[in-house]
Design a protein around this motif. Structure first.
Motif, PDB file in Angstrom:
ATOM      1  N   THR A 104      58.960  -2.605 -31.926  1.00  0.00           N
ATOM      2  CA  THR A 104      59.928  -3.466 -31.241  1.00  0.00           C
ATOM      3  C   THR A 104      59.514  -3.694 -29.791  1.00  0.00           C
ATOM      4  O   THR A 104      59.627  -4.810 -29.281  1.00  0.00           O
ATOM      5  CB  THR A 104      61.339  -2.853 -31.323  1.00  0.00           C
ATOM      6  OG1 THR A 104      61.660  -2.631 -32.688  1.00  0.00           O
ATOM      7  CG2 THR A 104      62.379  -3.769 -30.718  1.00  0.00           C
ATOM      8  N   GLU A 105      59.015  -2.656 -29.124  1.00  0.00           N
ATOM      9  CA  GLU A 105      58.532  -2.824 -27.751  1.00  0.00           C
ATOM     10  C   GLU A 105      57.346  -3.783 -27.695  1.00  0.00           C
ATOM     11  O   GLU A 105      57.257  -4.629 -26.807  1.00  0.00           O
ATOM     12  CB  GLU A 105      58.142  -1.480 -27.149  1.00  0.00           C
ATOM     13  CG  GLU A 105      59.311  -0.650 -26.688  1.00  0.00           C
ATOM     14  CD  GLU A 105      58.869   0.633 -26.021  1.00  0.00           C
ATOM     15  OE1 GLU A 105      57.715   1.066 -26.213  1.00  0.00           O
ATOM     16  OE2 GLU A 105      59.706   1.211 -25.295  1.00  0.00           O
ATOM     17  N   GLU A 106      56.435  -3.641 -28.646  1.00  0.00           N
ATOM     18  CA  GLU A 106      55.271  -4.532 -28.711  1.00  0.00           C
ATOM     19  C   GLU A 106      55.721  -5.976 -28.951  1.00  0.00           C
ATOM     20  O   GLU A 106      55.226  -6.918 -28.341  1.00  0.00           O
ATOM     21  CB  GLU A 106      54.335  -4.075 -29.835  1.00  0.00           C
ATOM     22  CG  GLU A 106      53.023  -4.803 -29.872  1.00  0.00           C
ATOM     23  CD  GLU A 106      52.086  -4.274 -30.955  1.00  0.00           C
ATOM     24  OE1 GLU A 106      51.132  -4.991 -31.273  1.00  0.00           O
ATOM     25  OE2 GLU A 106      52.317  -3.165 -31.470  1.00  0.00           O
ATOM     26  N   PHE A 107      56.714  -6.130 -29.838  1.00  0.00           N
ATOM     27  CA  PHE A 107      57.258  -7.451 -30.148  1.00  0.00           C
ATOM     28  C   PHE A 107      57.899  -8.069 -28.906  1.00  0.00           C
ATOM     29  O   PHE A 107      57.678  -9.234 -28.600  1.00  0.00           O
ATOM     30  CB  PHE A 107      58.281  -7.315 -31.278  1.00  0.00           C
ATOM     31  CG  PHE A 107      58.851  -8.620 -31.749  1.00  0.00           C
ATOM     32  CD1 PHE A 107      58.135  -9.426 -32.606  1.00  0.00           C
ATOM     33  CD2 PHE A 107      60.101  -9.032 -31.340  1.00  0.00           C
ATOM     34  CE1 PHE A 107      58.651 -10.628 -33.054  1.00  0.00           C
ATOM     35  CE2 PHE A 107      60.629 -10.231 -31.780  1.00  0.00           C
ATOM     36  CZ  PHE A 107      59.900 -11.027 -32.646  1.00  0.00           C
ATOM     37  N   ASP A 108      58.683  -7.272 -28.182  1.00  0.00           N
ATOM     38  CA  ASP A 108      59.346  -7.776 -26.974  1.00  0.00           C
ATOM     39  C   ASP A 108      58.348  -8.153 -25.886  1.00  0.00           C
ATOM     40  O   ASP A 108      58.589  -9.057 -25.099  1.00  0.00           O
ATOM     41  CB  ASP A 108      60.335  -6.740 -26.432  1.00  0.00           C
ATOM     42  CG  ASP A 108      61.547  -6.555 -27.340  1.00  0.00           C
ATOM     43  OD1 ASP A 108      61.802  -7.448 -28.181  1.00  0.00           O
ATOM     44  OD2 ASP A 108      62.215  -5.519 -27.220  1.00  0.00           O
ATOM     45  N   ALA A 109      57.219  -7.433 -25.840  1.00  0.00           N
ATOM     46  CA  ALA A 109      56.192  -7.710 -24.823  1.00  0.00           C
ATOM     47  C   ALA A 109      55.362  -8.942 -25.165  1.00  0.00           C
ATOM     48  O   ALA A 109      54.731  -9.526 -24.290  1.00  0.00           O
ATOM     49  CB  ALA A 109      55.274  -6.503 -24.658  1.00  0.00           C
ATOM     50  N   LEU A 110      55.373  -9.336 -26.444  1.00  0.00           N
ATOM     51  CA  LEU A 110      54.591 -10.497 -26.860  1.00  0.00           C
ATOM     52  C   LEU A 110      55.176 -11.748 -26.216  1.00  0.00           C
ATOM     53  O   LEU A 110      56.358 -12.044 -26.347  1.00  0.00           O
ATOM     54  CB  LEU A 110      54.622 -10.632 -28.386  1.00  0.00           C
ATOM     55  CG  LEU A 110      53.837 -11.780 -28.996  1.00  0.00           C
ATOM     56  CD1 LEU A 110      52.351 -11.589 -28.723  1.00  0.00           C
ATOM     57  CD2 LEU A 110      54.089 -11.850 -30.488  1.00  0.00           C
ATOM     58  N   ARG A 111      54.346 -12.460 -25.513  1.00  0.00           N
ATOM     59  CA  ARG A 111      54.803 -13.668 -24.828  1.00  0.00           C
ATOM     60  C   ARG A 111      54.097 -14.866 -25.438  1.00  0.00           C
ATOM     61  O   ARG A 111      52.893 -15.041 -25.263  1.00  0.00           O
ATOM     62  CB  ARG A 111      54.511 -13.571 -23.340  1.00  0.00           C
ATOM     63  CG  ARG A 111      55.070 -14.726 -22.571  1.00  0.00           C
ATOM     64  CD  ARG A 111      55.134 -14.442 -21.102  1.00  0.00           C
ATOM     65  NE  ARG A 111      55.569 -15.656 -20.432  1.00  0.00           N
ATOM     66  CZ  ARG A 111      55.121 -16.040 -19.276  1.00  0.00           C
ATOM     67  NH1 ARG A 111      54.261 -15.313 -18.626  1.00  0.00           N
ATOM     68  NH2 ARG A 111      55.553 -17.159 -18.737  1.00  0.00           N
TER      69      ARG A 111
END
Length: 169
Positions: free
Chosen positions: A90-97
């Motif tokens: 989820t953190e990786e997903f949120d960081a994906l821009r």
């Protein structure tokens, strides 16, 4: 570009075109695709490829949630399918821009795609799409070439013969 193709791209890839009509927080003006239908397929493939990292992570998160729920109902806990793993995803997903499209147009006979943010992969994909447009008729999508006149346009022989842009070269 026809309203049908315009609508398809914007509804199929809403995250890439989320600021297209502006928002109260942004001062972007409303814009449309300032290019012909012949480049629609190039844009569709570009958008699909730009969305792949997002789609892949979203699928991983879905699988992780399902596996965590499955293992929580069983008597044993699987170390891989932990809440910590889901949190990391989820953190990786949120960081994906994702690169949000700011403008899509024709300039000097080539497709130009402007985005608000681009990493190396997005830059390469956009560059490839722009290169493909240089040999693709902007009107019909057939093999084309840059043609002069009062305005440089990329056209196939048939489309060049049928309009004023093809004459003079």
């Amino acid at each position: 570009m026809t309203p049908e193709h315009d609508d398809y791209l914007c509804t199929t890839y809403p995250l890439l075109f989320k600021d297209r009509h502006g928002s109260p927080a942004k001062t972007l003006m409303c814009w449309g695709f300032a290019c012909g239908d012949g480049w629609y397929s190039i844009l569709d493939v570009l958008c699909r490829r730009l969305m792949e990292p997002y789609d892949r992570l979203q699928a991983d998160i879905t699988v992780a949630r399902e596996m965590i729920e499955k293992h929580q109902t069983s008597d044993h806990e699987h170390p891989v399918w932990s809440a910590k793993y889901l949190h990391e995803l989820t953190e990786e997903f949120d960081a994906l821009r994702l690169p949000v499209m700011v403008q899509v147009k024709e300039k000097f006979g080539r497709l130009r795609v402007y985005v608000d943010h681009e990493d190396a992969m997005a830059r390469a994909l956009i560059g490839f799409a722009e290169s493909m447009s240089a040999v693709t008729c902007e009107n019909c999508g057939a093999r084309g070439r840059a043609r002069g006149g009062s305005w440089i346009k990329t056209k196939c022989d048939a489309c060049a013969d049928s309009d004023a842009y093809g004459h003079g070269v």
